[in-house]
Design a protein around this motif. Structure first.
Motif, PDB file in Angstrom:
ATOM      1  N   VAL A   1       0.875  -1.178   0.000  1.00  0.00           N
ATOM      2  CA  VAL A   1       0.000   0.000   0.000  1.00  0.00           C
ATOM      3  C   VAL A   1       0.904   1.218   0.000  1.00  0.00           C
ATOM      4  CG1 VAL A   1      -1.849   1.239   1.168  1.00  0.00           C
ATOM      5  CG2 VAL A   1      -1.737  -1.267   1.317  1.00  0.00           C
ATOM      6  N   ASP A   2       0.825   1.988  -1.079  1.00  0.00           N
ATOM      7  CA  ASP A   2       1.704   3.159  -1.241  1.00  0.00           C
ATOM      8  C   ASP A   2       3.172   2.769  -1.076  1.00  0.00           C
ATOM      9  OD1 ASP A   2      -0.574   4.729  -1.577  1.00  0.00           O
ATOM     10  OD2 ASP A   2      -0.712   5.166   0.567  1.00  0.00           O
ATOM     11  N   GLY A   3       3.509   1.587  -1.575  1.00  0.00           N
ATOM     12  CA  GLY A   3       4.894   1.130  -1.541  1.00  0.00           C
ATOM     13  C   GLY A   3       5.319   0.419  -0.274  1.00  0.00           C
ATOM     14  N   VAL A   4       4.442   0.366   0.722  1.00  0.00           N
ATOM     15  CA  VAL A   4       4.782  -0.255   2.007  1.00  0.00           C
ATOM     16  C   VAL A   4       4.163  -1.662   2.055  1.00  0.00           C
ATOM     17  CG1 VAL A   4       4.600  -0.066   4.511  1.00  0.00           C
ATOM     18  CG2 VAL A   4       4.795   2.002   3.092  1.00  0.00           C
ATOM     19  N   PRO A   5       4.945  -2.694   2.442  1.00  0.00           N
ATOM     20  CA  PRO A   5       4.398  -4.056   2.505  1.00  0.00           C
ATOM     21  C   PRO A   5       3.156  -4.147   3.379  1.00  0.00           C
ATOM     22  CG  PRO A   5       6.786  -4.111   2.716  1.00  0.00           C
ATOM     23  CD  PRO A   5       6.381  -2.652   2.761  1.00  0.00           C
ATOM     24  N   ALA A   6       2.250  -5.032   2.974  1.00  0.00           N
ATOM     25  CA  ALA A   6       0.953  -5.148   3.635  1.00  0.00           C
ATOM     26  C   ALA A   6       1.074  -5.378   5.132  1.00  0.00           C
ATOM     27  CB  ALA A   6       0.141  -6.283   3.005  1.00  0.00           C
ATOM     28  N   ALA A   7       1.983  -6.248   5.542  1.00  0.00           N
ATOM     29  CA  ALA A   7       2.110  -6.555   6.968  1.00  0.00           C
ATOM     30  C   ALA A   7       2.494  -5.317   7.769  1.00  0.00           C
ATOM     31  CB  ALA A   7       3.137  -7.663   7.175  1.00  0.00           C
ATOM     32  N   ALA A   8       3.370  -4.490   7.211  1.00  0.00           N
ATOM     33  CA  ALA A   8       3.795  -3.274   7.921  1.00  0.00           C
ATOM     34  C   ALA A   8       2.655  -2.267   8.006  1.00  0.00           C
ATOM     35  CB  ALA A   8       5.000  -2.659   7.218  1.00  0.00           C
ATOM     36  N   VAL A   9       1.884  -2.164   6.924  1.00  0.00           N
ATOM     37  CA  VAL A   9       0.738  -1.247   6.935  1.00  0.00           C
ATOM     38  C   VAL A   9      -0.278  -1.674   7.990  1.00  0.00           C
ATOM     39  CG1 VAL A   9      -1.215  -0.399   5.586  1.00  0.00           C
ATOM     40  CG2 VAL A   9       1.031  -0.602   4.521  1.00  0.00           C
ATOM     41  N   ALA A  10      -0.592  -2.966   8.002  1.00  0.00           N
ATOM     42  CA  ALA A  10      -1.565  -3.476   8.967  1.00  0.00           C
ATOM     43  C   ALA A  10      -1.079  -3.267  10.395  1.00  0.00           C
ATOM     44  CB  ALA A  10      -1.822  -4.955   8.705  1.00  0.00           C
ATOM     45  N   ALA A  11       0.199  -3.513  10.630  1.00  0.00           N
ATOM     46  CA  ALA A  11       0.746  -3.334  11.980  1.00  0.00           C
ATOM     47  C   ALA A  11       0.648  -1.884  12.421  1.00  0.00           C
ATOM     48  CB  ALA A  11       2.197  -3.803  12.013  1.00  0.00           C
ATOM     49  N   GLU A  12       0.906  -0.971  11.503  1.00  0.00           N
ATOM     50  CA  GLU A  12       0.832   0.452  11.841  1.00  0.00           C
ATOM     51  C   GLU A  12      -0.593   0.858  12.191  1.00  0.00           C
ATOM     52  OE1 GLU A  12       1.846   4.813   9.835  1.00  0.00           O
ATOM     53  OE2 GLU A  12       2.625   2.978   8.938  1.00  0.00           O
ATOM     54  N   LEU A  13      -1.551   0.196  11.551  1.00  0.00           N
ATOM     55  CA  LEU A  13      -2.957   0.488  11.820  1.00  0.00           C
ATOM     56  C   LEU A  13      -3.491  -0.306  13.012  1.00  0.00           C
ATOM     57  CD1 LEU A  13      -4.209   0.487   8.123  1.00  0.00           C
ATOM     58  CD2 LEU A  13      -4.184   2.474   9.653  1.00  0.00           C
ATOM     59  N   GLY A  14      -2.631  -1.147  13.591  1.00  0.00           N
ATOM     60  CA  GLY A  14      -3.050  -1.940  14.735  1.00  0.00           C
ATOM     61  C   GLY A  14      -3.913  -3.125  14.373  1.00  0.00           C
ATOM     62  N   GLU A  15      -3.741  -3.645  13.155  1.00  0.00           N
ATOM     63  CA  GLU A  15      -4.556  -4.755  12.686  1.00  0.00           C
ATOM     64  C   GLU A  15      -3.647  -5.887  12.199  1.00  0.00           C
ATOM     65  OE1 GLU A  15      -7.802  -4.637  12.839  1.00  0.00           O
ATOM     66  OE2 GLU A  15      -8.292  -2.501  12.928  1.00  0.00           O
ATOM     67  N   GLY A  16      -4.209  -7.109  12.110  1.00  0.00           N
ATOM     68  CA  GLY A  16      -3.552  -8.172  11.369  1.00  0.00           C
ATOM     69  C   GLY A  16      -3.822  -7.959   9.899  1.00  0.00           C
ATOM     70  N   THR A  17      -3.199  -8.739   9.028  1.00  0.00           N
ATOM     71  CA  THR A  17      -3.414  -8.544   7.593  1.00  0.00           C
ATOM     72  C   THR A  17      -4.730  -9.138   7.113  1.00  0.00           C
ATOM     73  OG1 THR A  17      -2.103 -10.536   7.152  1.00  0.00           O
ATOM     74  CG2 THR A  17      -0.961  -8.415   7.020  1.00  0.00           C
ATOM     75  N   GLY A  18      -5.434  -9.849   7.975  1.00  0.00           N
ATOM     76  CA  GLY A  18      -6.719 -10.417   7.579  1.00  0.00           C
ATOM     77  C   GLY A  18      -7.103 -11.562   8.492  1.00  0.00           C
ATOM     78  N   HIS A  19      -8.232 -12.193   8.189  1.00  0.00           N
ATOM     79  CA  HIS A  19      -8.744 -13.288   9.012  1.00  0.00           C
ATOM     80  C   HIS A  19      -7.826 -14.497   8.948  1.00  0.00           C
ATOM     81  CE1 HIS A  19     -11.572 -15.873  11.058  1.00  0.00           C
ATOM     82  NE2 HIS A  19     -11.552 -16.724  10.054  1.00  0.00           N
ATOM     83  N   VAL A  20      -7.550 -15.109  10.092  1.00  0.00           N
ATOM     84  CA  VAL A  20      -6.768 -16.338  10.168  1.00  0.00           C
ATOM     85  C   VAL A  20      -7.705 -17.446  10.655  1.00  0.00           C
ATOM     86  CG1 VAL A  20      -4.791 -17.513  11.225  1.00  0.00           C
ATOM     87  CG2 VAL A  20      -4.665 -15.054  10.698  1.00  0.00           C
ATOM     88  N   HIS A  21      -7.958 -18.445   9.804  1.00  0.00           N
ATOM     89  CA  HIS A  21      -9.011 -19.438  10.092  1.00  0.00           C
ATOM     90  C   HIS A  21      -8.706 -20.300  11.311  1.00  0.00           C
ATOM     91  CE1 HIS A  21     -11.532 -18.704   6.543  1.00  0.00           C
ATOM     92  NE2 HIS A  21     -10.407 -18.364   5.979  1.00  0.00           N
ATOM     93  N   PHE A  22      -7.446 -20.552  11.580  1.00  0.00           N
ATOM     94  CA  PHE A  22      -7.108 -21.369  12.749  1.00  0.00           C
ATOM     95  C   PHE A  22      -6.417 -20.528  13.809  1.00  0.00           C
ATOM     96  CE2 PHE A  22      -7.814 -24.538   9.511  1.00  0.00           C
ATOM     97  CZ  PHE A  22      -8.510 -25.516  10.205  1.00  0.00           C
ATOM     98  N   GLY A  23      -6.690 -19.199  13.805  1.00  0.00           N
ATOM     99  CA  GLY A  23      -6.169 -18.335  14.846  1.00  0.00           C
ATOM    100  C   GLY A  23      -6.969 -18.475  16.126  1.00  0.00           C
ATOM    101  N   GLY A  24      -6.554 -17.741  17.147  1.00  0.00           N
ATOM    102  CA  GLY A  24      -7.257 -17.847  18.426  1.00  0.00           C
ATOM    103  C   GLY A  24      -8.582 -17.130  18.417  1.00  0.00           C
TER     104      GLY A  24
END
Length: 329
Positions: A306-329
């Motif tokens: 997103v705007d050149g920044v990897p998805a994981a870093a963007v999500a972390a900055e927004l305080g979110e995971g990158t999406g739903h994890v089916h076998f997460g807690g």
């Protein structure tokens, strides 16, 4: 439900299920028989578990039926197909009220009706004695109408990335419900009953879409599926996403909760919007918004930025995971 019995319950559910336009043999026999005008059948399955995908104190039975159907019908649309039928497996405690299960059937029937689709069969079972949860397993079938299926693996450098439908509304509604509120109603309703852009899938296929996916796990995660399967890098435009999708109840709720609504847009699932790629210069169908572009994979491998920044870093900055994890807690 014990008073009604299994076959009494099935009879009540079938009475609310409607009739599939392509069914030659519907519910009640050993198996359904459907006509397949295209000669091919598109099929998908989703499992909904009470407490993880829905809560009976947050959603009505009809809401659960709509949601269970929508999760599958959107996958059919994401292949460029039109839904034709549902098969439903149900496991529930024997104490589950028959009226609640009838409500689920009504919700499914209402979600299917615009396509001439319906529930054509399935199975029921009492859940394990130590389980108090309802489990719904729904299989959807669809017809391509002569189109080639649009898979996740066809995106190519130079393509544009576009979205049809809403992003972040369901996640916004979930945030409201988790805090014990039921307003704004638009957000809560979006979580209870998603509104997938079903017609946008076949329209995208007709317009030459090169890849497509339902955003059930969130935009970053599902655009990531397109990138990984196609071996490309997808660049998303944050300003465009904010302008086009941070709308409706999202700004109001985010301000009240002290968050950034872009986080819901990027990582919130269950709106069942569609994300697709189109060849450069293609005329996008109505309802599709360009949000980015496709590029050669760089040394970091396929992925989303997103705007050149990897998805994981963007999500972390927004305080979110990158999406739903089916076998997460």
């Amino acid at each position: 439900m014990g008073v009604v019995g299994e076959f009494g319950l099935i009879a009540r559910v079938v009475a609310r299920s409607g009739t599939a336009a392509l069914a030659e043999v519907g519910p009640g026999d050993d198996a359904a028989v459907l006509r397949t005008p295209d000669g091919r059948v598109v099929a998908c399955t989703d499992v909904l578990v009470e407490g993880r995908h829905f809560r009976r104190d947050w959603s009505s039975a009809e809401d659960v039926g709509h949601k269970a159907a929508a999760a599958n019908l959107a996958d059919i649309a994401a292949m460029g197909a039109v839904p034709t039928a549902l098969l439903v497996g149900l496991a529930c405690p024997s104490s589950t009220p028959a009226a609640w299960l009838e409500g689920v059937a009504t919700g499914m029937a209402e979600e299917c009706a615009p396509f001439g689709a319906a529930v054509v069969g399935g199975d029921t079972s009492a859940s394990a004695p130590d389980s108090a949860s309802v489990v719904l397993s729904v299989t959807a079938l669809g017809d391509l109408g002569g189109r080639a299926p649009v898979t996740r693996s066809g995106a190519r450098p130079g393509d544009v990335v576009a979205v049809a439908g809403r992003l972040g509304w369901s996640a916004c509604g979930l945030a409201v419900l988790r805090r014990g509120f039921t307003a704004p109603a638009a957000a809560v309703s979006a979580h209870r009953r998603p509104r997938p852009p079903y017609a946008a899938g076949p329209a995208a296929a007709d317009a030459g879409a090169t890849s497509m996916c339902d955003t059930s796990d969130g935009l970053l995660a599902d655009a990531g599926h397109l990138a990984e399967d196609s071996g490309v890098r997808i660049e998303l435009d944050g300003e465009v996403l904010r302008a086009a999708f941070v709308v409706g109840p999202l700004p109001q709720v985010a301000a009240a909760l002290g968050g950034d609504p872009l986080g819901w847009v990027l990582t919130g699932g269950e709106d069942h919007a569609l994300v697709a790629t189109f060849p450069p210069g293609a005329q996008l169908p109505a309802g599709w918004t360009t949000i980015g572009s496709v590029h050669d994979s760089d040394e970091g491998g396929p992925g989303v930025r997103v705007d050149g920044v990897p998805a994981a870093a963007v999500a972390a900055e927004l305080g979110e995971g990158t999406g739903h994890v089916h076998f997460g807690g």
